[in-house]
Design a protein around this motif. Structure first.
Motif, PDB file in Angstrom:
ATOM      1  N   LYS A 243      49.983 -12.190  -2.491  1.00  0.00           N
ATOM      2  CA  LYS A 243      50.268 -11.729  -1.139  1.00  0.00           C
ATOM      3  C   LYS A 243      50.489 -10.220  -1.158  1.00  0.00           C
ATOM      4  N   ASP A 244      49.841  -9.512  -0.227  1.00  0.00           N
ATOM      5  CA  ASP A 244      50.060  -8.087  -0.062  1.00  0.00           C
ATOM      6  C   ASP A 244      49.908  -7.745   1.409  1.00  0.00           C
ATOM      7  N   ASP A 245      49.790  -6.481   1.716  1.00  0.00           N
ATOM      8  CA  ASP A 245      49.714  -6.063   3.115  1.00  0.00           C
ATOM      9  C   ASP A 245      48.501  -6.638   3.836  1.00  0.00           C
ATOM     10  N   SER A 246      47.469  -6.966   3.093  1.00  0.00           N
ATOM     11  CA  SER A 246      46.250  -7.500   3.712  1.00  0.00           C
ATOM     12  C   SER A 246      46.273  -9.023   3.825  1.00  0.00           C
ATOM     13  N   GLY A 247      47.350  -9.669   3.354  1.00  0.00           N
ATOM     14  CA  GLY A 247      47.446 -11.124   3.449  1.00  0.00           C
ATOM     15  C   GLY A 247      47.393 -11.793   2.090  1.00  0.00           C
ATOM     16  N   LEU A 248      46.878 -13.015   2.047  1.00  0.00           N
ATOM     17  CA  LEU A 248      46.762 -13.760   0.803  1.00  0.00           C
ATOM     18  C   LEU A 248      45.367 -13.601   0.222  1.00  0.00           C
ATOM     19  N   HIS A 249      45.303 -13.546  -1.099  1.00  0.00           N
ATOM     20  CA  HIS A 249      44.001 -13.522  -1.768  1.00  0.00           C
ATOM     21  C   HIS A 249      44.137 -14.200  -3.127  1.00  0.00           C
ATOM     22  N   VAL A 250      43.004 -14.514  -3.716  1.00  0.00           N
ATOM     23  CA  VAL A 250      42.975 -15.271  -4.964  1.00  0.00           C
ATOM     24  C   VAL A 250      42.914 -14.314  -6.151  1.00  0.00           C
ATOM     25  N   ALA A 251      43.735 -14.590  -7.173  1.00  0.00           N
ATOM     26  CA  ALA A 251      43.710 -13.798  -8.402  1.00  0.00           C
ATOM     27  C   ALA A 251      43.739 -14.743  -9.592  1.00  0.00           C
ATOM     28  N   GLU A 252      42.919 -14.457 -10.584  1.00  0.00           N
ATOM     29  CA  GLU A 252      42.882 -15.293 -11.786  1.00  0.00           C
ATOM     30  C   GLU A 252      43.987 -14.931 -12.760  1.00  0.00           C
ATOM     31  N   LEU A 253      44.538 -13.748 -12.622  1.00  0.00           N
ATOM     32  CA  LEU A 253      45.703 -13.349 -13.410  1.00  0.00           C
ATOM     33  C   LEU A 253      46.456 -12.277 -12.647  1.00  0.00           C
ATOM     34  N   VAL A 254      47.735 -12.131 -12.984  1.00  0.00           N
ATOM     35  CA  VAL A 254      48.579 -11.123 -12.349  1.00  0.00           C
ATOM     36  C   VAL A 254      49.283 -10.339 -13.449  1.00  0.00           C
ATOM     37  N   GLU A 255      49.308  -9.011 -13.320  1.00  0.00           N
ATOM     38  CA  GLU A 255      50.002  -8.174 -14.289  1.00  0.00           C
ATOM     39  C   GLU A 255      51.288  -7.636 -13.675  1.00  0.00           C
ATOM     40  N   LEU A 256      52.399  -7.880 -14.365  1.00  0.00           N
ATOM     41  CA  LEU A 256      53.709  -7.388 -13.943  1.00  0.00           C
ATOM     42  C   LEU A 256      54.392  -6.754 -15.147  1.00  0.00           C
ATOM     43  N   ASP A 257      54.769  -5.481 -14.997  1.00  0.00           N
ATOM     44  CA  ASP A 257      55.457  -4.759 -16.077  1.00  0.00           C
ATOM     45  C   ASP A 257      54.663  -4.821 -17.379  1.00  0.00           C
ATOM     46  N   GLY A 258      53.365  -4.702 -17.269  1.00  0.00           N
ATOM     47  CA  GLY A 258      52.512  -4.663 -18.450  1.00  0.00           C
ATOM     48  C   GLY A 258      52.229  -6.017 -19.080  1.00  0.00           C
ATOM     49  N   ILE A 259      52.712  -7.100 -18.463  1.00  0.00           N
ATOM     50  CA  ILE A 259      52.486  -8.438 -18.993  1.00  0.00           C
ATOM     51  C   ILE A 259      51.519  -9.181 -18.079  1.00  0.00           C
ATOM     52  N   SER A 260      50.520  -9.824 -18.668  1.00  0.00           N
ATOM     53  CA  SER A 260      49.534 -10.580 -17.904  1.00  0.00           C
ATOM     54  C   SER A 260      49.962 -12.038 -17.797  1.00  0.00           C
ATOM     55  N   TYR A 261      49.947 -12.566 -16.586  1.00  0.00           N
ATOM     56  CA  TYR A 261      50.302 -13.959 -16.333  1.00  0.00           C
ATOM     57  C   TYR A 261      49.061 -14.711 -15.871  1.00  0.00           C
ATOM     58  N   VAL A 262      48.736 -15.777 -16.613  1.00  0.00           N
ATOM     59  CA  VAL A 262      47.562 -16.583 -16.300  1.00  0.00           C
ATOM     60  C   VAL A 262      48.029 -18.008 -16.034  1.00  0.00           C
TER      61      VAL A 262
END
Length: 334
Positions: free
Chosen positions: A1-20
């Protein structure tokens, strides 16, 4: 979720760590369909509260007050990580066999946030469900507290109602101080079904649902029957992310732990069904009154009552023989 709404992501990076995310085969619950979640996010799902109430009526009978609390609890499972929520009440379905406890509990699990149905108290599974999934766990156990004691898991179960709670286990004694202990997060929504009473300390964390004797032709709950509601609730969670819950004034007659565990339900009620707020307050006041009556009728409560009678209201100075207290207590206890 961001300012443009919801979108699909295969991974998310937070604080240099990748979450799959894990594959679906590793998840013990059905996922809502992506297309449905995105569609419901774009719409004003004003019927969601009423449809959840109707959903539960398909599987068992509950009084309207209890049905209201249960429906609000479902919404709360999707906001368990909201910064305004610090406690999650535990739901306890309690009755003799064949009253619909398991059927109702499964109906809850199938639409709750990452709901899991378990029939044992295996700590390793609970640690994984809590830490890895943030799951809603439905414990479907005949004598829940006895099974908990047998597995020495009292702390694991008792602490699930408090955000940030962890339990420690010494797994590597050979590593020495500090390195020998592992701390497991155990916080999360908890639903329980038991044929036998639970310990009073666990009971203080629970909202009790005494299942009534109401025979009828009810459906059997399945994960598939709840998947569309899960999509709608997932979209609702996305809309509520990072939002403040509304302020609530204290209610005279509701205090202590009962207030802690029911405050989020009142806040959510103001969001999803503000017209039910009066009904919810009355239901919680009834629960509070029943708890106070139970305390009065308990062993400790009767001792206090007898002491008050023997001192005739004079608490500043009195002398009471233990034998007199025992005799008066035994008369009233019988």
């Amino acid at each position: 979720k961001d300012d443009s709404g919801l979108h699909v992501a295969e991974l998310v990076e937070l604080d240099g760590i990748s979450y799959v995310p894990p594959g679906m085969s590793h998840l013990p619950f059905l996922l809502p369909r992506l297309e449905s979640c995105l569609s419901y996010y774009q719409s004003d799902d004003s019927r969601l509260f009423a449809d959840i109430m109707s959903y539960f009526k398909r599987f068992s009978y509950l009084p309207e007050d209890m049905l209201l609390i249960l429906t609000l609890y479902i919404f709360q499972t999707y906001l368990q990580d909201n910064p305004n929520i610090h406690y999650m009440a535990m739901i306890l379905f309690y009755a003799v066999p064949e009253r619909g406890k398991s059927r109702t509990g499964k109906a809850v699990a199938y639409i709750s946030y990452r709901g899991v149905h378990v029939v044992d108290m295996r700590e390793t599974n609970i640690f994984r469900y809590s830490g890895n999934l943030g799951a809603t766990i439905f414990f479907d156990i005949r004598d829940l507290w006895k099974k908990t004691e047998r597995n020495q898991s009292e702390d694991t179960l008792l602490l699930r109602f408090e955000k940030g709670a962890r339990v420690s286990r010494v797994l590597y004694p050979e590593k020495g101080a500090f390195e020998d202990t592992v701390y497991y997060p155990v916080y999360g929504p908890t639903v329980m079904a038991s044929n036998e009473p639970v310990h009073k300390i666990l009971g203080s964390r629970c909202i009790l649902f005494p299942m009534p004797n109401a025979p009828g032709n009810y459906e059997n709950a399945t994960p598939e029957l709840g998947v569309d509601i899960k999509a709608r609730l997932t979209a609702w969670r996305a809309k509520m992310m990072n939002k403040e819950l509304p302020a609530v004034q204290s209610i005279q007659g509701i205090s202590g732990r009962l207030w802690d565990i029911t405050l989020p339900l009142i806040q959510i009620c103001k969001i999803v069904c503000p017209d039910k707020l009066g009904q919810l307050k009355d239901a919680l006041l009834n629960i509070s009154g029943e708890r106070r009556q139970d305390k009065k009728e308990s062993f400790d409560g009767l001792i206090v009552k007898v002491l008050s009678e023997m001192t005739e209201g004079n608490a500043e100075h009195y002398e009471i023989m233990t034998s007199d207290l025992t005799d008066r207590f035994n008369e009233q206890w019988q």
